[in-house]
Design an enzyme around this catalytic site. Structure first.
Site, mmCIF file in Angstrom:
data_model
loop_
_atom_site.group_PDB
_atom_site.id
_atom_site.type_symbol
_atom_site.label_atom_id
_atom_site.label_comp_id
_atom_site.label_asym_id
_atom_site.label_seq_id
_atom_site.Cartn_x
_atom_site.Cartn_y
_atom_site.Cartn_z
ATOM 1 N N THR A 153 7.959 25.584 49.628
ATOM 2 C CA THR A 153 6.787 26.453 49.506
ATOM 3 C C THR A 153 6.096 26.121 48.185
ATOM 4 O O THR A 153 5.263 25.230 48.124
ATOM 5 C CB THR A 153 7.174 27.941 49.602
ATOM 6 O OG1 THR A 153 8.265 28.206 48.717
ATOM 7 C CG2 THR A 153 7.579 28.305 51.023
ATOM 8 N N LYS A 179 15.634 24.827 49.114
ATOM 9 C CA LYS A 179 14.316 25.135 48.583
ATOM 10 C C LYS A 179 14.416 26.425 47.791
ATOM 11 O O LYS A 179 15.264 27.281 48.051
ATOM 12 C CB LYS A 179 13.274 25.251 49.692
ATOM 13 C CG LYS A 179 13.418 26.442 50.632
ATOM 14 C CD LYS A 179 12.882 27.776 50.153
ATOM 15 C CE LYS A 179 11.452 27.688 49.681
ATOM 16 N NZ LYS A 179 11.013 29.043 49.142
ATOM 17 N N THR A 190 21.119 32.085 46.825
ATOM 18 C CA THR A 190 19.698 32.312 46.616
ATOM 19 C C THR A 190 18.908 31.400 47.522
ATOM 20 O O THR A 190 19.452 30.442 48.054
ATOM 21 C CB THR A 190 19.294 32.070 45.147
ATOM 22 O OG1 THR A 190 17.924 32.415 44.998
ATOM 23 C CG2 THR A 190 19.471 30.637 44.742
ATOM 24 N N GLU A 276 9.057 28.357 39.425
ATOM 25 C CA GLU A 276 7.586 28.330 39.476
ATOM 26 C C GLU A 276 6.979 28.231 38.077
ATOM 27 O O GLU A 276 7.235 29.077 37.209
ATOM 28 C CB GLU A 276 7.070 29.573 40.204
ATOM 29 C CG GLU A 276 7.329 29.495 41.697
ATOM 30 C CD GLU A 276 6.930 30.747 42.442
ATOM 31 O OE1 GLU A 276 6.709 30.643 43.665
ATOM 32 O OE2 GLU A 276 6.839 31.822 41.835
ATOM 33 N N ASN A 402 1.764 33.199 41.311
ATOM 34 C CA ASN A 402 2.107 34.410 42.049
ATOM 35 C C ASN A 402 0.968 35.414 42.168
ATOM 36 O O ASN A 402 1.031 36.327 42.992
ATOM 37 C CB ASN A 402 3.327 35.071 41.404
ATOM 38 C CG ASN A 402 4.589 34.327 41.743
ATOM 39 O OD1 ASN A 402 5.106 34.447 42.858
ATOM 40 N ND2 ASN A 402 5.065 33.508 40.828
#
Length: 407
Positions: A153, A179, A190, A276, A402
């Site tokens: 993603t 991922k 996780t 991220e 985000n």
């Protein structure tokens, strides 16, 4: 035991495929399929979030040792979480579509999804993707790489690896893909991670091995403190290596656990380092603690601290933030006994000892903190136990990614 090229197709008897199904993304792969003609034992650990995605509920029922498993099908883009009865029905229909084309039972298909929560998936797109993938199943390394790419993603790169080892005179392998970049804060494992192995092992011991290694690997990472609704780590074992079946905790079992630990640890590090917006992997080692559990708690407290993560991003040796995170962890200790240092490929610096700050060169500290992996070492001087946790720095890009993730 050695690391080898490849991922989920490295183990004997496993094939993979991927495709552009158009579930949410345009012009990128968003579905993957892993398949073993030989029936597999399966084990899994899943999110402890009370809000569980439909695939998590589906997979927990299948990873109970009652039914053999043949396939894992997964998608990215839409998480199939908070989707009610329609989401649950979609899992069954997805498994059914795979089962029909491969000639296997519906309850031998594991289903996984990742992406936006609260959106319904188009079943026609899912079925179309499955129809594309089944004829393309291959045991090539490229096929395994494609599967790893298809479930990305916000990941900046795919994550896969494989290990080779010997059990009972037979060459055995474990392959893995994963991922995870955001919403990473596990309490079991996780993200999504699928592992294949050609080892012959009972379902009971496969599950025990997975639960054993996950505690100090996937459970010791955090990117942002948010636990996903979809976290799933699943291992399927087809026995094609033809080793004597592992049914007791003997030397063969220990060899398997060691290999599984090695691959889980490295995959966990990959995930933490690709958080991220991250620019650095942040590793925290707590040594000489009074108990193993306290060492884990202390290490996790530091990697979860937003101020400490920002300190790593700013390359600023503001070690008070690390001490503060240790102090509010809930573990009791004597601050005057702690030795705190940081290190990287550029060298090591002692920051705090005997309750006092230690002199250090700020310019050199900045250089040490500017590397791709920064390690903080907290010596508690209270015992002999230790633990390691992995996180990443906190950057402006995390907020940017985000702020508009859904769109």
């Amino acid at each position: 035991m050695k690391r080898i090229q490849g991922g989920v197709t490295a183990a004997k008897g496993f094939k993979a495929a991927s495709c552009e199904a158009g579930i949410k993304y345009i012009n990128r792969k968003d579905m993957m399929l892993i398949y073993s003609e030989s029936p597999c034992t399966a084990a899994g650990v899943f999110t402890s979030n009370v809000v569980k995605a439909a695939p998590v509920v589906w997979d927990k029922e299948i990873c109970n040792g009652i039914h053999p498993v043949h396939a894992i099908v997964g998608n990215s883009g839409i998480a199939n979480a908070c989707t009610g009865e329609q989401g649950r029905k979609l899992c069954a229909e997805t498994a059914g579509a795979v089962a029909l084309l491969l000639g296997i039972p519906e309850d031998s298909v594991l289903v996984a999804s990742t992406g936006v929560i609260g959106m319904q998936m188009n079943m026609e797109a899912v079925k179309g993707g499955i129809a594309k993938m089944v004829p393309e199943l291959s045991d090539s390394e490229d096929a395994g790489t494609g599967a790893a790419e298809a479930i990305m993603t916000t990941d900046t790169h795919s994550k896969q690896m494989a290990m080779e080892f010997e059990i009972g005179g037979k060459t055995c392998r474990i392959g893995a893909l994963a991922k995870g970049s955001g919403m990473i804060h596990p309490n079991m494992c996780t993200m999504l991670s699928f592992m294949t192995t050609d080892v012959a092992i009972s379902n009971e011991l496969l599950q025990k091995a997975l639960r054993t290694v996950v505690v100090d690997t996937f459970n010791m990472i955090s990117v942002d403190g948010d636990m996903s609704t979809n976290d799933s780590l699943m291992v399927i074992a087809n026995g094609d290596a033809a080793n004597p079946v592992i049914t007791e905790e003997n030397d063969d079992y220990k060899t398997f656990v060691d290999a599984l630990y090695a691959i889980c640890e490295e995959m966990a590090r990959m995930l933490a380092g690709d958080g991220e917006g991250a620019t650095a992997l942040f590793t925290v080692k707590v040594v000489n603690a009074d108990t193993k559990e306290n060492a884990r708690t202390l290490a996790k407290s530091v990697i979860c601290s937003s101020l400490t993560k920002a300190m790593i991003y700013g390359h600023d040796a503001n070690f008070g933030r690390i001490l503060c995170a240790l102090g509010y962890s809930g573990v009791l200790f004597d601050p005057d006994k702690i030795e705190l240092s940081i290190e990287s490929s550029k060298g090591s610096i002692l920051l705090f000892k005997n309750g006092e700050p230690q002199p250090f060169d700020e310019e050199f500290a900045t250089e040490v903190l500017s590397q791709k992996e920064v390690i903080a070492i907290a010596d508690m001087h209270t015992g002999n136990d230790e633990a390691t946790a992995w996180g990443c720095d906190l950057t402006y890009d995390y907020v940017k990614i985000n702020a508009d993730y859904r769109s």
